[in-house]
Design a protein around this motif. Sequence first.
Motif, PDB file in Angstrom:
ATOM      1  N   LYS A  99      90.614  26.807  11.935  1.00  0.00           N
ATOM      2  CA  LYS A  99      90.514  25.621  11.082  1.00  0.00           C
ATOM      3  C   LYS A  99      89.104  25.035  11.120  1.00  0.00           C
ATOM      4  N   LEU A 100      88.493  24.982  12.310  1.00  0.00           N
ATOM      5  CA  LEU A 100      87.125  24.474  12.423  1.00  0.00           C
ATOM      6  C   LEU A 100      86.140  25.400  11.716  1.00  0.00           C
ATOM      7  N   PHE A 101      86.372  26.694  11.805  1.00  0.00           N
ATOM      8  CA  PHE A 101      85.490  27.644  11.133  1.00  0.00           C
ATOM      9  C   PHE A 101      85.562  27.480   9.619  1.00  0.00           C
ATOM     10  N   THR A 135      99.214  16.297  13.707  1.00  0.00           N
ATOM     11  CA  THR A 135     100.002  17.159  14.591  1.00  0.00           C
ATOM     12  C   THR A 135      99.098  17.964  15.511  1.00  0.00           C
ATOM     13  N   LEU A 136      97.973  18.438  14.950  1.00  0.00           N
ATOM     14  CA  LEU A 136      97.018  19.209  15.756  1.00  0.00           C
ATOM     15  C   LEU A 136      96.445  18.357  16.886  1.00  0.00           C
ATOM     16  N   PRO A 141      93.720  29.504  18.902  1.00  0.00           N
ATOM     17  CA  PRO A 141      93.157  30.279  17.782  1.00  0.00           C
ATOM     18  C   PRO A 141      93.275  29.567  16.440  1.00  0.00           C
ATOM     19  N   TYR A 142      94.382  28.821  16.225  1.00  0.00           N
ATOM     20  CA  TYR A 142      94.524  28.098  14.962  1.00  0.00           C
ATOM     21  C   TYR A 142      93.454  27.017  14.821  1.00  0.00           C
ATOM     22  N   LYS A 169      83.103  25.612   4.600  1.00  0.00           N
ATOM     23  CA  LYS A 169      83.506  25.120   3.292  1.00  0.00           C
ATOM     24  C   LYS A 169      82.318  24.552   2.533  1.00  0.00           C
ATOM     25  N   LYS A 170      82.216  24.942   1.271  1.00  0.00           N
ATOM     26  CA  LYS A 170      81.098  24.477   0.449  1.00  0.00           C
ATOM     27  C   LYS A 170      81.276  23.005   0.105  1.00  0.00           C
TER      28      LYS A 170
END
Length: 614
Positions: free
Chosen positions: A30-32, A73-74, A25-26, A37-38
């Motif tokens: 993060k991808l969303f 880390t991800l 879910p994280y 992001k503008k």
Amino acid sequence: MADSEENNALFPIFILSMIALPLVPYTILKLFRAASKKTKCINCECSDCSRSGKYRKSVFKWITSVSTCGNLTLVLLWVIMAILVYYIKHMNSEIQVFEPFNILGLEPGASDSEIKKAYRRLSIQYHPDKNPDPAAHKYFVESISKAYQALTDPISRENYEKYGHPDGRQGFQMGIALPRFLLNIDGASGGVLLIWIVGVCILLPLVAAVVYLSRSSKYTGNYVKNDTLGAYFHLMKPSLAPSKVMEVFIKAAEFVEIPVRRSDDEPLQKLFMAVRSELNLDLKNIKKEQAKFWKQHPALVKTELLIQAHLTHETANLSPDLERDCMRVLEFAPRLLEELVKKVSTFQELQEMTIEERAVLFSQVANFSASEVEDVENVLKLIPSLTVEVTCGTEGEEAIQEGDIVTVQTWVTLKRANGLIGALPHAPNYPFHKEENFWCLLADSNSNSVWFSQKISFMDEAAAVTAASTAIEERMEVLGASPKETSSAIREAVEKVKNGCRLAMGKFLAPAEGNYNLTCYLLCDSWIGCDRKSSLKLKVLKRTRAGIRDGQMTDGGLIPEGGIDEEEEIEEEEDIESEYSEDEEDAQDTNKKGRANGRVHDKSGSESSGSDEE
């Protein structure tokens, strides 16, 4: 408890589950956020900043921006997950489903004669009388015999068809998904498991906490050393001349740690001659001043020369070692300058001129070319114009009395010509990304003291929304507002934040009785001329009651059940009347200026502007 071998096989699955539950879910979140992001251009677009290459999008810079500790880390966790999935998929599972036909090497539905032939063939190969190997004996007893019995004995076959096992229904088993070496080492499984729990769950976090605290105790929340703050506290006096600020600034402990090399002596001598005119030296006694300058700590001498070289654009001829030292000094500079912020003049008149008027001014007075004028206009579009609205008072009280908790609420509104709210300042000669920050200070010039201070940033809108919502919610709770009123106030605050406002709120203890002429400063650490200053009058009355001021307590303690005597009431009213009448004219003037509910209010409606900082 299940067999330790089965637990050992389940351990990778347990680890995979614990990693996947928060990681998946994280990662999606993060991808969303990255996709939504503008992609606005928030950096300066003048030719100098373009040539500096700081904001140029390259593969290396993209990799650098992406290769943060969090992202690495991800990625590492996803790699571990992939390895675990591959291992679980291809490992020889020790928890196997009982399949008698497969064990005997037969197809499902084989006849009794075929079952007997297969059993004889395997008996010759694995029977203890034929094969002395202990593993063969174990396989014959636990697998071949059970498979043959399950297919030939009527009761065993019925159990197998109903429950999947010749022995009938199997009991529910539970186990600990830990590796085998933690549960069975020469029979000392309990001690090993205890040591593992103590080491991983207690000792490891304790060691990490000790290391972190030992390092963080040397630094403040802004990653400035405590020794530096102490030096600035003792050296930065109100009477300090502006020419001496550089001498105080270089006294930071971070600069003392810069390495001093013998090979730097000759380049520093040349650099000294190049920037000597910028140093605070007495020209009448130049030789004595030079000798005094070089007697300072070598690291401080190097620091001041490198800063002056950066300010005068003399860094092109620096040696590689000095260039690295200069980069290190400039990396420390923004954090250290926050301790030495001071007000400077503005360029409001320049920004208020039209584009045509500025073009004529630059071409006639400064002989700017058309491209240089365009660069100036690009920078002016980034310069913020600020509006400050300050309120000051006690919550739910009609006046401010001695010892009251006074709440300061400041709304700062920022506007730019290019429509951006958060932006990076014009700093082409600074090698790192520099974010603009503002400082809101409420100070009393007579006592030379700061009553309230808070840092304001316009870069992170989400954090500003959260901070404003929390502050407004706490304030409305103190006022005893209904949930509907609180929700409305929070929505209004969130809307203001999204429109370019930021909220700075704090509290201070009301001083002794008197009239105070305070000054609210809004200081910027990135632009010259963007600072704002506004006056604020604060009237503090003498405290007339102790404790709760609505008649619940008196100076002597709790009020008796029968109330207070009539004579005492009259005397108290006379005392209050005399205290309030001394400054009756001031109170009337204040009320005429819009002082409602005991709150002092000031709104700086004019806007300010500034110039760029190198």
